[in-house]
Design a protein around this motif. Structure first.
Motif, PDB file in Angstrom:
ATOM      1  N   ALA A  43       3.749  -6.183  -7.178  1.00 29.19           N
ATOM      2  CA  ALA A  43       4.910  -5.247  -7.040  1.00 29.19           C
ATOM      3  C   ALA A  43       4.515  -3.946  -6.193  1.00 29.19           C
ATOM      4  O   ALA A  43       3.348  -3.707  -6.258  1.00 29.19           O
ATOM      5  N   VAL A  44       5.424  -3.528  -5.495  1.00 26.48           N
ATOM      6  CA  VAL A  44       5.281  -2.338  -4.816  1.00 26.48           C
ATOM      7  C   VAL A  44       5.479  -1.183  -5.737  1.00 26.48           C
ATOM      8  O   VAL A  44       6.524  -0.916  -6.277  1.00 26.48           O
ATOM      9  N   GLY A  45       4.620   0.081  -5.954  1.00 22.26           N
ATOM     10  CA  GLY A  45       4.748   1.182  -6.651  1.00 22.26           C
ATOM     11  C   GLY A  45       5.420   2.058  -6.148  1.00 22.26           C
ATOM     12  O   GLY A  45       5.687   2.520  -4.798  1.00 22.26           O
ATOM     13  N   SER A  75      -3.059   3.099  -2.469  1.00 21.19           N
ATOM     14  CA  SER A  75      -2.694   2.559  -1.096  1.00 21.19           C
ATOM     15  C   SER A  75      -4.067   2.291  -0.347  1.00 21.19           C
ATOM     16  O   SER A  75      -3.804   1.223   0.454  1.00 21.19           O
ATOM     17  N   SER A  76      -4.877   2.877  -0.361  1.00 20.59           N
ATOM     18  CA  SER A  76      -6.168   2.613   0.458  1.00 20.59           C
ATOM     19  C   SER A  76      -6.960   1.579  -0.224  1.00 20.59           C
ATOM     20  O   SER A  76      -7.830   0.843   0.414  1.00 20.59           O
ATOM     21  N   MET A 123       0.319  -0.427  -5.313  1.00 21.32           N
ATOM     22  CA  MET A 123       0.691  -1.991  -5.553  1.00 21.32           C
ATOM     23  C   MET A 123      -0.002  -2.456  -7.008  1.00 21.32           C
ATOM     24  O   MET A 123      -0.727  -1.508  -7.484  1.00 21.32           O
ATOM     25  N   GLY A 124       1.076  -3.340  -7.492  1.00 16.08           N
ATOM     26  CA  GLY A 124       0.368  -3.746  -9.001  1.00 16.08           C
ATOM     27  C   GLY A 124       0.623  -5.231  -9.224  1.00 16.08           C
ATOM     28  O   GLY A 124       1.374  -5.762  -8.375  1.00 16.08           O
ATOM     29  N   TRP A 125      -0.128  -5.587 -10.263  1.00 16.60           N
ATOM     30  CA  TRP A 125       0.143  -7.012 -10.795  1.00 16.60           C
ATOM     31  C   TRP A 125       0.582  -6.944 -12.267  1.00 16.60           C
ATOM     32  O   TRP A 125       0.098  -6.079 -12.837  1.00 16.60           O
TER      33      TRP A 125
END
Length: 123
Positions: A97-99, A53-54, A34-36
């Motif tokens: 957002a989902v990477g 992810s972890s 994930m990201g910002w």
């Protein structure tokens, strides 16, 4: 499909703190990096931070390193961005957002986006 909802934005004075949240639904949250990102008026969307992810590995833009902390709670399908020592130049709409790939830093490496939350830092 994944739905992402950001919250926690607002108006804060310089030097203050905010914590943003990103609640996810629709897919196995814990499987994806994930990201910002953030976007100020008249500027391109810029990378802020990413997390694997972890949650064990993170990465930050130089402009926020040492002030912002990204984290995630996979049991709650939620990612966070703790923002301390805020500056007026941090003012922007913040997006989660989902990477597609691990610790990506460009927008086109992200597949799903939230609607954004406004952060305004006054001088």
């Amino acid at each position: 499909q994944v739905r992402l909802v950001e919250s926690g934005g607002g108006l804060v004075q310089a030097g203050g703190s905010l914590r943003l949240s990103c609640a996810a639904s629709g897919r196995t949250f814990s499987s994806y990096p994930m990201g910002w990102f953030r976007q100020a008026p008249g500027k391109e969307r810029e990378f802020v931070s990413a997390i694997n992810s972890s949650g064990g590995r993170t990465y930050y833009a130089d402009s926020v390193k040492g002030r912002f902390t990204i984290s995630r709670d996979n049991a709650k399908d939620t990612m966070y961005l703790q923002m301390n020592s805020l500056k007026p130049e941090d003012t922007a709409v913040y997006y989660c957002a989902v990477g597609r790939v691990y610790l990506a830093i460009t927008p086109n490496e992200y597949e799903y986006w939230g609607q954004g939350t406004q952060v305004t830092v006054s001088a």
